[in-house]
Scaffold this active site. Sequence first.
Site, PDB file in Angstrom:
ATOM      1  CD  GLU A  24      -0.951   0.668   3.724  1.00 55.21           C
ATOM      2  OE1 GLU A  24      -1.432   1.615   3.484  1.00 55.21           O
ATOM      3  OE2 GLU A  24      -1.042  -0.713   4.735  1.00 55.21           O
ATOM      4  CE  LYS A 159       0.819   2.478  14.632  1.00 58.99           C
ATOM      5  NZ  LYS A 159       0.151   2.116  13.489  1.00 58.99           N
TER       6      LYS A 159
HETATM    7  N1  PSU Z   1      -2.541   1.805  10.293  1.00 62.62           N
HETATM    8  C1  PSU Z   1      -1.201   1.396  10.921  1.00 62.62           C
HETATM    9  N2  PSU Z   1       0.194   2.838   9.446  1.00 62.62           N
HETATM   10  C2  PSU Z   1      -1.122   2.820   8.804  1.00 62.62           C
HETATM   11  C3  PSU Z   1      -2.361   2.850   8.254  1.00 62.62           C
HETATM   12  C4  PSU Z   1      -2.945   2.207   9.690  1.00 62.62           C
HETATM   13  O1  PSU Z   1       0.005   1.315  11.550  1.00 62.62           O
HETATM   14  O2  PSU Z   1      -0.197   3.629   7.399  1.00 62.62           O
HETATM   15  C5  PSU Z   1      -2.902   3.313   7.702  1.00 62.62           C
HETATM   16  C6  PSU Z   1      -2.712   1.995   6.420  1.00 62.62           C
HETATM   17  O3  PSU Z   1      -3.633   2.662   5.461  1.00 62.62           O
HETATM   18  C7  PSU Z   1      -4.936   1.942   7.086  1.00 62.62           C
HETATM   19  C8  PSU Z   1      -5.638   3.131   7.062  1.00 62.62           C
HETATM   20  O4  PSU Z   1      -5.377   1.222   6.167  1.00 62.62           O
HETATM   21  O5  PSU Z   1      -4.270   3.409   8.141  1.00 62.62           O
HETATM   22  C9  PSU Z   1      -6.751   2.932   8.015  1.00 62.62           C
HETATM   23  O6  PSU Z   1      -7.076   4.458   8.326  1.00 62.62           O
HETATM   24  P1  PSU Z   1      -8.684   4.837   8.682  1.00 62.62           P
HETATM   25  O7  PSU Z   1      -8.614   4.401  10.400  1.00 62.62           O
HETATM   26  O8  PSU Z   1      -8.911   6.687   8.358  1.00 62.62           O
HETATM   27  O9  PSU Z   1      -9.105   3.581   8.001  1.00 62.62           O
END
Ligand code: PSU
Length: 306
Positions: A24, A159
Site C-alpha cells: 500500500e 494498533k
Molecule cells: N495503521 C497503521 N499504519 C497505517 C495505517 C493504519 O499502523 O499507515 C493506514 C493504512 O493505510 C490503513 C489506514 O488502511 O491507515 C486506515 O485508515 P482509517 O482508519 O481512516 O480507515
Amino acid sequence: MAKLVISSEVSEALKKGAPVVALESTIISHGMPYPQNFEMALAVEEVVRNQGAVPATIAVIGGEFCVGLSSAQIEDLAKKGHATSKVSRRDLSIVAARKQDGATTVASTMIIADMAGIKIFATGGIGGVHRGAETTMDISADLEELAQTDVAVVCAGAKSILDIGLTLEYLETKGVPVLGYQTADFPAFYTRTSGHKVDAQMANATEAAEILISKWGAGLKGGVVIANPVPPEFSLPASEMEKTIAKALEEMKVANIKGKESTPYLLKKVKELTAGKSLDTNIQLVLNNAMLAADIAVEFAKLQKK
Ligand code: PSU
Ligand code: MN
C-alpha cells in the site's frame, strides 16, 4: 472509467502465475516521515524480491490505478507526504474522475490488487473499530473491504489506538478468518500479544496458503487477515505503549481531529511521544510482514499450479 495501469514486471509475473505481493501507499505518505518512508518502501520491495516474489506497490497517479510503481514514483509520494490525499474506497471515484494522485489505504489497495489479480498483500497494521466507536461510529473501511474482496492481508495485527476486541468481533460478523502466524494471540502491532485469540494458528506459510486456496476454492468471498507478530527484538513494552496511546487519544480529542485524519494523527503523535522508537518498530514489522507475504505468495502460486 478509471484506467488500471500494471507495470510490465508485475503484468509478466501475473501472466506466468508467478508470486506477486501488493503493497500500500498510505503507509508511505501518511504513515511515516520522509526520508524513512522512502527507505522503508524500497527496502520492503527488496525483501519481497529476495523471497522470490514480485513487489507491486499500489497508488492512484493522475487518476490512474497504478500497480507496480517506479522508485521515482515512490519517492514522489514519500516526499509529498500528506499533500497527497489518503484514498479509501469512498474516495477512489473522486480522485479518478479528477485525475488526481491518491495514496491507497488497506481498503483501496485491496480493491486495486483484486482488479489486477493479486491475492496477497503486505502492510503494517489494518484499520479497525476505533475506541469510542459506540458514539463516533468510526470504523475503518478496511474491515468492510476484508468482508468482500478476495485478498489476504498480512499485518502485525491492529494498533491499540483501536479497540482490538471490537475489531475482532466485527471481523467475525463479516466472516473474515483471522489467522495467526506462529501465534495463538492476535498481535497489537507494537507488541506481540493483545490478549485476544486468533481463529487459527499457522505453523508455516504453506498452511496459510492452503487456507486461502480452501476459502476461495469454495467460493467464500472476502479477505483473510494473516497476523504476524513484530519480531521480539523490536517489540515495545505494552504498558508504556498503553500510556502513550492514551495520551495521543487525549490530544486528538482536544485538537478535535475526526474522520480520515484520525489514524494519521494518532500515528504521528505516537511517534513523537516515543521519541521515534515507534517508527523503528513500525519499519521492522513492515519488513517482517513483507517477508512472510512473499513466502505465502510463493506457496500460493505453487498450490494454484497443482
Ligand atoms: N495503521 C497503521 N499504519 C497505517 C495505517 C493504519 O499502523 O499507515 C493506514 C493504512 O493505510 C490503513 C489506514 O488502511 O491507515 C486506515 O485508515 P482509517 O482508519 O481512516 O480507515
Ligand atoms: Mn475512520
